[in-house]
Design a protein around this motif. Sequence first.
Motif, PDB file in Angstrom:
ATOM      1  N   MET A 108      41.413  40.843  29.406  1.00 13.25           N
ATOM      2  CA  MET A 108      40.355  40.650  30.373  1.00 13.25           C
ATOM      3  C   MET A 108      39.534  41.921  30.577  1.00 13.25           C
ATOM      4  O   MET A 108      38.416  41.835  31.058  1.00 13.25           O
ATOM      5  CB  MET A 108      40.944  40.182  31.704  1.00 13.25           C
ATOM      6  N   GLY A 109      40.093  43.051  30.201  1.00 12.34           N
ATOM      7  CA  GLY A 109      39.359  44.296  30.375  1.00 12.34           C
ATOM      8  C   GLY A 109      38.060  44.320  29.587  1.00 12.34           C
ATOM      9  O   GLY A 109      37.011  44.714  30.108  1.00 12.34           O
ATOM     10  N   GLU A 110      38.134  43.901  28.334  1.00 12.39           N
ATOM     11  CA  GLU A 110      36.930  43.887  27.494  1.00 12.39           C
ATOM     12  C   GLU A 110      35.898  42.920  28.061  1.00 12.39           C
ATOM     13  O   GLU A 110      34.699  43.206  28.084  1.00 12.39           O
ATOM     14  CB  GLU A 110      37.300  43.508  26.054  1.00 12.39           C
ATOM     15  N   TYR A 111      36.360  41.763  28.545  1.00  7.97           N
ATOM     16  CA  TYR A 111      35.475  40.773  29.161  1.00  7.97           C
ATOM     17  C   TYR A 111      34.786  41.371  30.388  1.00  7.97           C
ATOM     18  O   TYR A 111      33.564  41.271  30.539  1.00  7.97           O
ATOM     19  CB  TYR A 111      36.275  39.525  29.544  1.00  7.97           C
ATOM     20  N   ALA A 112      35.563  41.986  31.274  1.00  7.20           N
ATOM     21  CA  ALA A 112      35.014  42.560  32.503  1.00  7.20           C
ATOM     22  C   ALA A 112      33.995  43.656  32.191  1.00  7.20           C
ATOM     23  O   ALA A 112      32.932  43.725  32.834  1.00  7.20           O
ATOM     24  CB  ALA A 112      36.139  43.104  33.374  1.00  7.20           C
ATOM     25  N   ARG A 113      34.298  44.500  31.223  1.00  7.84           N
ATOM     26  CA  ARG A 113      33.363  45.571  30.852  1.00  7.84           C
ATOM     27  C   ARG A 113      32.078  44.995  30.271  1.00  7.84           C
ATOM     28  O   ARG A 113      30.974  45.442  30.603  1.00  7.84           O
ATOM     29  CB  ARG A 113      34.012  46.539  29.867  1.00  7.84           C
ATOM     30  N   ALA A 114      32.211  43.989  29.420  1.00 12.47           N
ATOM     31  CA  ALA A 114      31.025  43.367  28.804  1.00 12.47           C
ATOM     32  C   ALA A 114      30.174  42.669  29.859  1.00 12.47           C
ATOM     33  O   ALA A 114      28.941  42.749  29.817  1.00 12.47           O
ATOM     34  CB  ALA A 114      31.451  42.380  27.718  1.00 12.47           C
ATOM     35  N   LEU A 115      30.815  42.000  30.791  1.00 11.28           N
ATOM     36  CA  LEU A 115      30.070  41.311  31.849  1.00 11.28           C
ATOM     37  C   LEU A 115      29.328  42.323  32.712  1.00 11.28           C
ATOM     38  O   LEU A 115      28.146  42.144  33.021  1.00 11.28           O
ATOM     39  CB  LEU A 115      31.012  40.453  32.687  1.00 11.28           C
ATOM     40  N   ALA A 116      29.985  43.402  33.087  1.00 14.91           N
ATOM     41  CA  ALA A 116      29.335  44.439  33.900  1.00 14.91           C
ATOM     42  C   ALA A 116      28.150  45.061  33.155  1.00 14.91           C
ATOM     43  O   ALA A 116      27.077  45.261  33.724  1.00 14.91           O
ATOM     44  CB  ALA A 116      30.346  45.510  34.289  1.00 14.91           C
ATOM     45  N   ALA A 117      28.340  45.355  31.883  1.00 17.54           N
ATOM     46  CA  ALA A 117      27.294  45.997  31.092  1.00 17.54           C
ATOM     47  C   ALA A 117      26.117  45.057  30.803  1.00 17.54           C
ATOM     48  O   ALA A 117      25.001  45.512  30.568  1.00 17.54           O
ATOM     49  CB  ALA A 117      27.877  46.509  29.768  1.00 17.54           C
ATOM     50  N   SER A 118      26.361  43.754  30.842  1.00 16.09           N
ATOM     51  CA  SER A 118      25.325  42.782  30.489  1.00 16.09           C
ATOM     52  C   SER A 118      24.201  42.686  31.506  1.00 16.09           C
ATOM     53  O   SER A 118      23.095  42.278  31.167  1.00 16.09           O
ATOM     54  CB  SER A 118      25.948  41.390  30.322  1.00 16.09           C
ATOM     55  N   GLY A 119      24.479  43.006  32.760  1.00 13.27           N
ATOM     56  CA  GLY A 119      23.466  42.863  33.806  1.00 13.27           C
ATOM     57  C   GLY A 119      23.210  41.420  34.208  1.00 13.27           C
ATOM     58  O   GLY A 119      22.238  41.130  34.903  1.00 13.27           O
ATOM     59  N   LEU A 120      24.079  40.509  33.781  1.00 18.46           N
ATOM     60  CA  LEU A 120      23.860  39.084  34.035  1.00 18.46           C
ATOM     61  C   LEU A 120      23.875  38.730  35.520  1.00 18.46           C
ATOM     62  O   LEU A 120      23.052  37.924  35.973  1.00 18.46           O
ATOM     63  CB  LEU A 120      24.902  38.250  33.296  1.00 18.46           C
ATOM     64  N   TYR A 121      24.788  39.306  36.274  1.00 23.77           N
ATOM     65  CA  TYR A 121      24.820  38.982  37.702  1.00 23.77           C
ATOM     66  C   TYR A 121      23.506  39.402  38.359  1.00 23.77           C
ATOM     67  O   TYR A 121      22.891  38.612  39.088  1.00 23.77           O
ATOM     68  CB  TYR A 121      26.014  39.653  38.402  1.00 23.77           C
ATOM     69  N   ALA A 122      23.067  40.609  38.128  1.00 20.17           N
ATOM     70  CA  ALA A 122      21.818  41.088  38.727  1.00 20.17           C
ATOM     71  C   ALA A 122      20.632  40.247  38.260  1.00 20.17           C
ATOM     72  O   ALA A 122      19.757  39.898  39.062  1.00 20.17           O
ATOM     73  CB  ALA A 122      21.602  42.558  38.387  1.00 20.17           C
ATOM     74  N   ARG A 123      20.597  39.908  36.988  1.00 20.36           N
ATOM     75  CA  ARG A 123      19.496  39.125  36.437  1.00 20.36           C
ATOM     76  C   ARG A 123      19.363  37.771  37.132  1.00 20.36           C
ATOM     77  O   ARG A 123      18.264  37.256  37.296  1.00 20.36           O
ATOM     78  CB  ARG A 123      19.702  38.913  34.924  1.00 20.36           C
ATOM     79  N   HIS A 124      20.488  37.208  37.555  1.00 26.00           N
ATOM     80  CA  HIS A 124      20.464  35.891  38.183  1.00 26.00           C
ATOM     81  C   HIS A 124      20.646  35.967  39.696  1.00 26.00           C
ATOM     82  O   HIS A 124      20.838  34.947  40.356  1.00 26.00           O
ATOM     83  CB  HIS A 124      21.526  34.994  37.549  1.00 26.00           C
ATOM     84  N   GLY A 125      20.580  37.174  40.257  1.00 26.72           N
ATOM     85  CA  GLY A 125      20.648  37.354  41.702  1.00 26.72           C
ATOM     86  C   GLY A 125      22.035  37.210  42.293  1.00 26.72           C
ATOM     87  O   GLY A 125      22.191  37.013  43.490  1.00 26.72           O
ATOM     88  N   GLY A 126      23.055  37.313  41.459  1.00 27.84           N
ATOM     89  CA  GLY A 126      24.420  37.129  41.935  1.00 27.84           C
ATOM     90  C   GLY A 126      25.139  38.433  42.203  1.00 27.84           C
ATOM     91  O   GLY A 126      24.712  39.494  41.750  1.00 27.84           O
ATOM     92  N   HIS A 127      26.217  38.337  42.959  1.00 25.38           N
ATOM     93  CA  HIS A 127      27.090  39.486  43.208  1.00 25.38           C
ATOM     94  C   HIS A 127      28.476  38.970  43.582  1.00 25.38           C
ATOM     95  O   HIS A 127      28.633  37.848  44.070  1.00 25.38           O
ATOM     96  CB  HIS A 127      26.527  40.396  44.300  1.00 25.38           C
ATOM     97  N   ALA A 141      43.181  34.541  27.435  1.00 28.17           N
ATOM     98  CA  ALA A 141      43.642  35.412  28.513  1.00 28.17           C
ATOM     99  C   ALA A 141      44.230  34.652  29.701  1.00 28.17           C
ATOM    100  O   ALA A 141      44.687  35.276  30.641  1.00 28.17           O
ATOM    101  CB  ALA A 141      42.497  36.304  28.996  1.00 28.17           C
ATOM    102  N   GLY A 142      44.199  33.338  29.654  1.00 25.41           N
ATOM    103  CA  GLY A 142      44.756  32.566  30.769  1.00 25.41           C
ATOM    104  C   GLY A 142      44.054  31.243  30.927  1.00 25.41           C
ATOM    105  O   GLY A 142      43.258  30.832  30.083  1.00 25.41           O
ATOM    106  N   ASP A 143      44.340  30.591  32.046  1.00 22.96           N
ATOM    107  CA  ASP A 143      43.692  29.331  32.396  1.00 22.96           C
ATOM    108  C   ASP A 143      42.565  29.638  33.369  1.00 22.96           C
ATOM    109  O   ASP A 143      42.739  30.421  34.306  1.00 22.96           O
ATOM    110  CB  ASP A 143      44.686  28.379  33.066  1.00 22.96           C
ATOM    111  N   PHE A 144      41.423  29.018  33.148  1.00 25.97           N
ATOM    112  CA  PHE A 144      40.257  29.274  33.986  1.00 25.97           C
ATOM    113  C   PHE A 144      39.766  27.961  34.571  1.00 25.97           C
ATOM    114  O   PHE A 144      39.676  26.957  33.873  1.00 25.97           O
ATOM    115  CB  PHE A 144      39.145  29.931  33.162  1.00 25.97           C
ATOM    116  N   HIS A 145      39.456  27.978  35.847  1.00 29.75           N
ATOM    117  CA  HIS A 145      38.890  26.838  36.558  1.00 29.75           C
ATOM    118  C   HIS A 145      37.608  27.348  37.200  1.00 29.75           C
ATOM    119  O   HIS A 145      37.657  28.256  38.039  1.00 29.75           O
ATOM    120  CB  HIS A 145      39.868  26.317  37.613  1.00 29.75           C
TER     121      HIS A 145
END
Length: 82
Positions: free
Chosen positions: A1-20, A71-75
Motif C-alpha cells: 500500500m505504500g507505493e499506492y499511497a505515494r502515487a496517489l499523493a504525487a498524482s494531485g488527484l484529490y486536489a484536482r477534484h476538490g477532495g481531501h 493488498a487486501g479487500d476494498f469496499h
Amino acid sequence: MGEYARALAASGLYARHGGHYLFAGKAAVPLEDWPHGTSVVCARFPSRAAAEAFWADVQYQDNVKPLRAGAGDFHVAIFEGL
C-alpha cells in the motif's frame, strides 16, 4: 500500500477534484463487530459529481489504483450527507 499511497499523493488527484481526507487509519477503540486490523479511509468532495469524477479519472484507474492490487479487500462507496 505504500507505493499506492505515494502515487496517489504525487498524482494531485484529490486536489484536482476538490477532495481531501477526513480521516484514515485503524479504529482506536473498536466498539461493535469491527474486524481486527481493518482500516478505513474517508475523503470528502464538494459534490457527488466530483467524487465520481475522481473515481473515474483515467489517471487513477490506469496508474494509481492498480498499485493496490493484492493488498487486501476494498469496499468503496459514495455517501451523501451533511
